[in-house]
Motif scaffolding. Structure first.
Motif, PDB file in Angstrom:
ATOM      1  N   PRO A  89       4.721  10.461 -32.978  1.00 47.70           N
ATOM      2  CA  PRO A  89       6.058  10.472 -33.199  1.00 47.70           C
ATOM      3  C   PRO A  89       7.292  10.089 -32.209  1.00 47.70           C
ATOM      4  CG  PRO A  89       5.418  12.631 -33.209  1.00 47.70           C
ATOM      5  CD  PRO A  89       4.057  11.769 -32.943  1.00 47.70           C
ATOM      6  N   ARG A  90       6.780  10.378 -30.881  1.00 43.82           N
ATOM      7  CA  ARG A  90       8.052  10.116 -29.837  1.00 43.82           C
ATOM      8  C   ARG A  90       7.679   8.753 -29.352  1.00 43.82           C
ATOM      9  NH1 ARG A  90       8.384  15.721 -26.382  1.00 43.82           N
ATOM     10  NH2 ARG A  90       8.978  17.071 -27.979  1.00 43.82           N
ATOM     11  N   PHE A  91       6.818   8.088 -29.550  1.00 44.33           N
ATOM     12  CA  PHE A  91       6.615   6.841 -29.084  1.00 44.33           C
ATOM     13  C   PHE A  91       7.271   5.674 -30.251  1.00 44.33           C
ATOM     14  CE2 PHE A  91       2.696   6.123 -26.237  1.00 44.33           C
ATOM     15  CZ  PHE A  91       3.106   7.487 -25.870  1.00 44.33           C
ATOM     16  N   THR A  92       7.773   4.523 -29.792  1.00 43.21           N
ATOM     17  CA  THR A  92       8.584   3.604 -30.570  1.00 43.21           C
ATOM     18  C   THR A  92       7.415   3.072 -31.315  1.00 43.21           C
ATOM     19  OG1 THR A  92       8.354   2.027 -28.937  1.00 43.21           O
ATOM     20  CG2 THR A  92      10.153   3.140 -28.820  1.00 43.21           C
ATOM     21  N   VAL A  93       7.909   2.198 -32.356  1.00 41.97           N
ATOM     22  CA  VAL A  93       6.788   1.516 -33.312  1.00 41.97           C
ATOM     23  C   VAL A  93       6.236   0.658 -32.557  1.00 41.97           C
ATOM     24  CG1 VAL A  93       6.789  -0.619 -35.079  1.00 41.97           C
ATOM     25  CG2 VAL A  93       8.517   1.626 -35.504  1.00 41.97           C
ATOM     26  N   TYR A  94       6.864  -0.230 -31.505  1.00 41.54           N
ATOM     27  CA  TYR A  94       6.110  -1.135 -30.686  1.00 41.54           C
ATOM     28  C   TYR A  94       5.129  -0.582 -29.771  1.00 41.54           C
ATOM     29  CZ  TYR A  94       5.160  -5.371 -28.178  1.00 41.54           C
ATOM     30  OH  TYR A  94       4.718  -6.473 -27.629  1.00 41.54           O
ATOM     31  N   GLU A  95       5.606   0.601 -29.278  1.00 47.11           N
ATOM     32  CA  GLU A  95       4.576   1.261 -28.403  1.00 47.11           C
ATOM     33  C   GLU A  95       3.261   1.957 -29.095  1.00 47.11           C
ATOM     34  OE1 GLU A  95       7.725   3.146 -25.117  1.00 47.11           O
ATOM     35  OE2 GLU A  95       7.310   4.164 -27.072  1.00 47.11           O
ATOM     36  N   ASN A  96       3.453   2.221 -30.443  1.00 43.98           N
ATOM     37  CA  ASN A  96       2.244   2.512 -31.200  1.00 43.98           C
ATOM     38  C   ASN A  96       1.644   1.650 -31.488  1.00 43.98           C
ATOM     39  OD1 ASN A  96       2.125   5.605 -32.784  1.00 43.98           O
ATOM     40  ND2 ASN A  96       4.520   5.175 -32.382  1.00 43.98           N
ATOM     41  N   ASN A 128      12.041  -0.845 -32.300  1.00 39.15           N
ATOM     42  CA  ASN A 128      12.370   0.128 -31.044  1.00 39.15           C
ATOM     43  C   ASN A 128      12.633   1.457 -31.715  1.00 39.15           C
ATOM     44  OD1 ASN A 128      12.339  -1.848 -29.216  1.00 39.15           O
ATOM     45  ND2 ASN A 128      13.948  -2.840 -29.832  1.00 39.15           N
ATOM     46  N   ARG A 129      12.365   2.116 -32.928  1.00 41.83           N
ATOM     47  CA  ARG A 129      12.776   3.094 -33.506  1.00 41.83           C
ATOM     48  C   ARG A 129      11.609   3.954 -33.342  1.00 41.83           C
ATOM     49  NH1 ARG A 129      15.331   3.740 -39.406  1.00 41.83           N
ATOM     50  NH2 ARG A 129      16.786   2.627 -38.344  1.00 41.83           N
ATOM     51  N   ALA A 130      11.577   5.510 -32.907  1.00 45.09           N
ATOM     52  CA  ALA A 130      10.758   6.381 -32.831  1.00 45.09           C
ATOM     53  C   ALA A 130       9.777   6.458 -34.003  1.00 45.09           C
ATOM     54  CB  ALA A 130      11.252   7.586 -32.408  1.00 45.09           C
ATOM     55  N   GLY A 137       6.222   6.002 -45.878  1.00 48.79           N
ATOM     56  CA  GLY A 137       5.693   4.762 -46.337  1.00 48.79           C
ATOM     57  C   GLY A 137       5.604   3.894 -44.989  1.00 48.79           C
ATOM     58  N   GLN A 138       6.777   3.932 -44.295  1.00 52.78           N
ATOM     59  CA  GLN A 138       6.865   3.187 -43.088  1.00 52.78           C
ATOM     60  C   GLN A 138       5.825   3.581 -42.042  1.00 52.78           C
ATOM     61  OE1 GLN A 138      10.876   3.781 -42.407  1.00 52.78           O
ATOM     62  NE2 GLN A 138      11.529   2.240 -43.856  1.00 52.78           N
ATOM     63  N   GLN A 139       5.546   4.945 -41.816  1.00 48.44           N
ATOM     64  CA  GLN A 139       4.454   5.390 -40.985  1.00 48.44           C
ATOM     65  C   GLN A 139       2.959   4.793 -41.562  1.00 48.44           C
ATOM     66  OE1 GLN A 139       4.704   9.542 -40.579  1.00 48.44           O
ATOM     67  NE2 GLN A 139       6.970   9.519 -39.630  1.00 48.44           N
ATOM     68  N   GLN A 140       3.018   4.974 -42.724  1.00 47.01           N
ATOM     69  CA  GLN A 140       1.642   4.351 -42.915  1.00 47.01           C
ATOM     70  C   GLN A 140       1.426   2.847 -42.843  1.00 47.01           C
ATOM     71  OE1 GLN A 140      -1.515   5.021 -43.551  1.00 47.01           O
ATOM     72  NE2 GLN A 140      -1.204   6.313 -45.147  1.00 47.01           N
ATOM     73  N   GLN A 141       2.394   2.119 -42.931  1.00 48.26           N
ATOM     74  CA  GLN A 141       2.367   0.590 -42.492  1.00 48.26           C
ATOM     75  C   GLN A 141       1.913   0.694 -41.073  1.00 48.26           C
ATOM     76  OE1 GLN A 141       5.754  -1.780 -44.483  1.00 48.26           O
ATOM     77  NE2 GLN A 141       6.129   0.130 -45.284  1.00 48.26           N
TER      78      GLN A 141
END
Length: 232
Positions: A89-96, A128-130, A137-141
């Motif tokens: 959760p603290r990593f950005t989308v790109y970092e994940n 760039n969002r955490a 739904g966005q987390q599942q994507q």
């Protein structure tokens, strides 16, 4: 091809899987079905080497991987989308997304990055969002995209539509279908949605009390089987 033979899985001394036999040919789509608590998630975890102990064989293209640690199974080509998504959760989308690259043995990083942003445009917008600030739904994507960044031959998905708003469920289902039918990735899906399983799958397996009680081509998933093994 993924072959599971006489697989027993244990939590401590408790046997949660009993004599599982399954064959998943390359490029097929297997839906693993059953009531809650029958061992579906445990089977996913066994394939990844996340149980306390497993006996039997798990073969990927003829090589027994049952004694390999989890990270080596990932490098062998198994991607995983866990129940609950498992993003940081603290990593950005790109970092994940970049985390998926640690299990990748190919040099297709830029190609896969373009693919996931094309498949899930919201991830490009929110790169760039955490991860913890995304909707369910966005987390599942993001979880599916991260698995795809490993350049897998097989993706295991554990109830990817659970708790997701209906308009996003359709997007996720179509993405899973595309991974299988367009890109030839073998899919093993834990699912409760029988209509989607029938529409998407080539094969099915029903679990009950840690055992496979019915399996075969999806055309054999009759209403009687569903009623006997899945009705509450």
């Amino acid at each position: 091809m993924l072959e599971i033979s006489k697989l027993d899985g244990f939590y401590g001394n408790s046997r949660a899987l009993q004599g599982i036999d399954l064959t998943v040919p390359t490029g097929t789509f297997l839906s693993v079905l059953g009531r809650n608590g029958v061992g579906k998630t445990t089977l996913m975890r066994a394939m990844l080497g996340l149980l306390d102990r497993t006996d039997g064989a798990i073969r990927l293209d003829g090589k027994d991987i049952n004694r390999l640690p989890t990270h080596e199974r990932a490098r062998a080509g198994i991607g995983y989308v866990p129940q609950g998504r498992g993003i940081l959760p603290r990593f950005t989308v790109y970092e994940n997304l970049q985390l998926g690259g640690f299990a990748r043995t190919s040099d297709r990083g830029k190609e896969l990055e373009a693919l996931v942003f094309d498949m899930f445009p919201i991830l490009r917008e929110f790169r760039n969002r955490a991860g913890g600030n995304l909707s369910g739904g966005q987390q599942q994507q993001l979880a599916i995209a991260r698995a795809l960044m490993t350049d897998p031959r097989i993706i295991l998905l554990d109830e990817p539509a659970e708790g997701i708003q209906p308009n996003i469920v359709e997007l996720i289902e179509e993405a899973i279908l595309s991974l299988n039918r367009r890109f030839g990735i073998t899919i093993v899906l834990v699912e409760q949605n029988i209509p989607f399983a029938r529409r998407a799958s080539t094969d099915f397996a029903i679990l009950e009390k840690g055992r496979v009680v019915a399996s075969g081509p999806i055309a054999g998933l009759t209403d009687d089987l569903v009623h006997r093994h899945m009705a509450v």
